[in-house]
Design an enzyme around this catalytic site. Structure first.
Site, short mmCIF file in Angstrom:
data_model
loop_
_atom_site.label_atom_id
_atom_site.label_comp_id
_atom_site.label_asym_id
_atom_site.label_seq_id
_atom_site.Cartn_x
_atom_site.Cartn_y
_atom_site.Cartn_z
N GLU A 1 0.68 4.14 1.40
CA GLU A 1 1.61 4.37 3.48
C GLU A 1 2.94 3.67 3.60
O GLU A 1 3.19 4.03 3.87
CB GLU A 1 0.57 4.82 4.49
CG GLU A 1 -1.14 5.11 3.53
CD GLU A 1 -2.57 4.88 3.30
OE1 GLU A 1 -1.52 3.43 2.08
OE2 GLU A 1 -3.09 3.86 3.67
N CYS B 1 -5.94 1.53 5.84
CA CYS B 1 -6.90 0.85 6.72
C CYS B 1 -6.01 -0.34 7.97
O CYS B 1 -5.18 0.69 8.01
CB CYS B 1 -6.35 -0.11 5.03
SG CYS B 1 -4.86 -0.95 5.87
N HIS C 1 1.26 -1.28 -0.10
CA HIS C 1 0.17 -0.05 0.16
C HIS C 1 0.74 1.66 0.36
O HIS C 1 1.98 1.25 0.10
CB HIS C 1 -1.11 0.07 1.37
CG HIS C 1 -1.94 -1.05 1.21
ND1 HIS C 1 -3.24 -0.87 1.85
CD2 HIS C 1 -2.02 -1.69 0.04
CE1 HIS C 1 -4.01 -1.78 1.92
NE2 HIS C 1 -3.33 -2.37 1.14
N CYS D 1 -2.62 -0.04 7.96
CA CYS D 1 -1.51 1.31 7.45
C CYS D 1 -1.41 1.78 8.45
O CYS D 1 -0.51 2.49 9.01
CB CYS D 1 -1.60 1.81 6.15
SG CYS D 1 -1.52 0.87 4.87
#
Lengths: 148, 148
Positions: free
Chosen positions: A56, A84, A54, A87
């Site tokens: 992040e 999420c 992801h 993260c």
């Protein structure tokens, strides 16, 4: 008059557009410290075949390398989609002080929408939601509409 | 009679002991699929100067590389300490089907102790807590006692 948060969110949106161009879910992130953009990243889960990639997580990984430590003190993370749990947990673990996000994530948002990890006795970053919410949502909507 | 879960948790404990030997918080993890240990890892947050380098994240990263995809279907993760929100979120994102943990984490445990991420409408791995709980707790207690 455009705010500083909006200016930085535009940079995160530039990253999201790179993801879109590579047919990845368009989410982008940047990490800022003392007015300097330390790290830029976008989601590459499909290309990298890796559940961790992801935006992040990739930005935090980069910032840890640049700062030479696991505590990202004084850092603000800008991300186009609400983090999420993975993260949000990584943000908490790395002591990022402030998180600015664009679109809420109704399915997995962990800083206020589905769950709020700042409600628990963990390190609590300051959260500023919904900066450039419409642009950040629209890029995701267009992506998923084109997929259908 | 030792159960299969205990046998695999002993392997995770071998990883935790490697962390302890390197003066890292002693947490170890393994990922098993079809009776085969796919990945082994231990916490190296201090040495790597990286907030992401928990045992579970490193094991998931390795398993994604080995399986060539982000979905770790059919995988079980064994970890000596209950996963934090970051690691629990990574487990959910990678579709790991089952998690077996040893010691509960009273400060940050995200599969039942501080919070339970399986209470939310996310992918829900099956959770088996407290396998070799005493050994898994003891290695952490000894580490922190020696630090004081």
């Amino acid at each position: 008059m455009i705010s500083q948060d909006e200016l930085y969110m535009r940079e995160a949106l530039i990253e999201a557009k790179k993801a879109e161009a590579e047919d990845e879910v368009p989410v982008g992130a940047i990490i800022v410290r003392n007015g300097e953009i330390l790290a830029r990243a976008y989601n590459t889960r499909e290309k990298d075949k890796n559940a961790l990639h992801h935006a992040e997580i990739k930005a935090i990984n980069e910032a840890c390398k640049i700062l030479g430590g696991w505590r990202l003190v004084g850092c603000t993370l800008y991300v186009t989609l609400e983090p999420c749990p993975m993260c949000a947990g990584a943000i908490i673990n790395s002591r990022i002080e402030r998180v600015v996000y664009g679109a809420p994530d109704n399915k997995a948002g962990a800083f206020g929408t589905m769950i709020n990890l700042t409600d628990y006795p963990l390190f609590k970053p300051q959260i500023t939601p919904f900066i450039l919410k419409d642009e950040c949502s629209q890029i995701l909507k267009s992506f998923f509409k084109a997929k259908r």
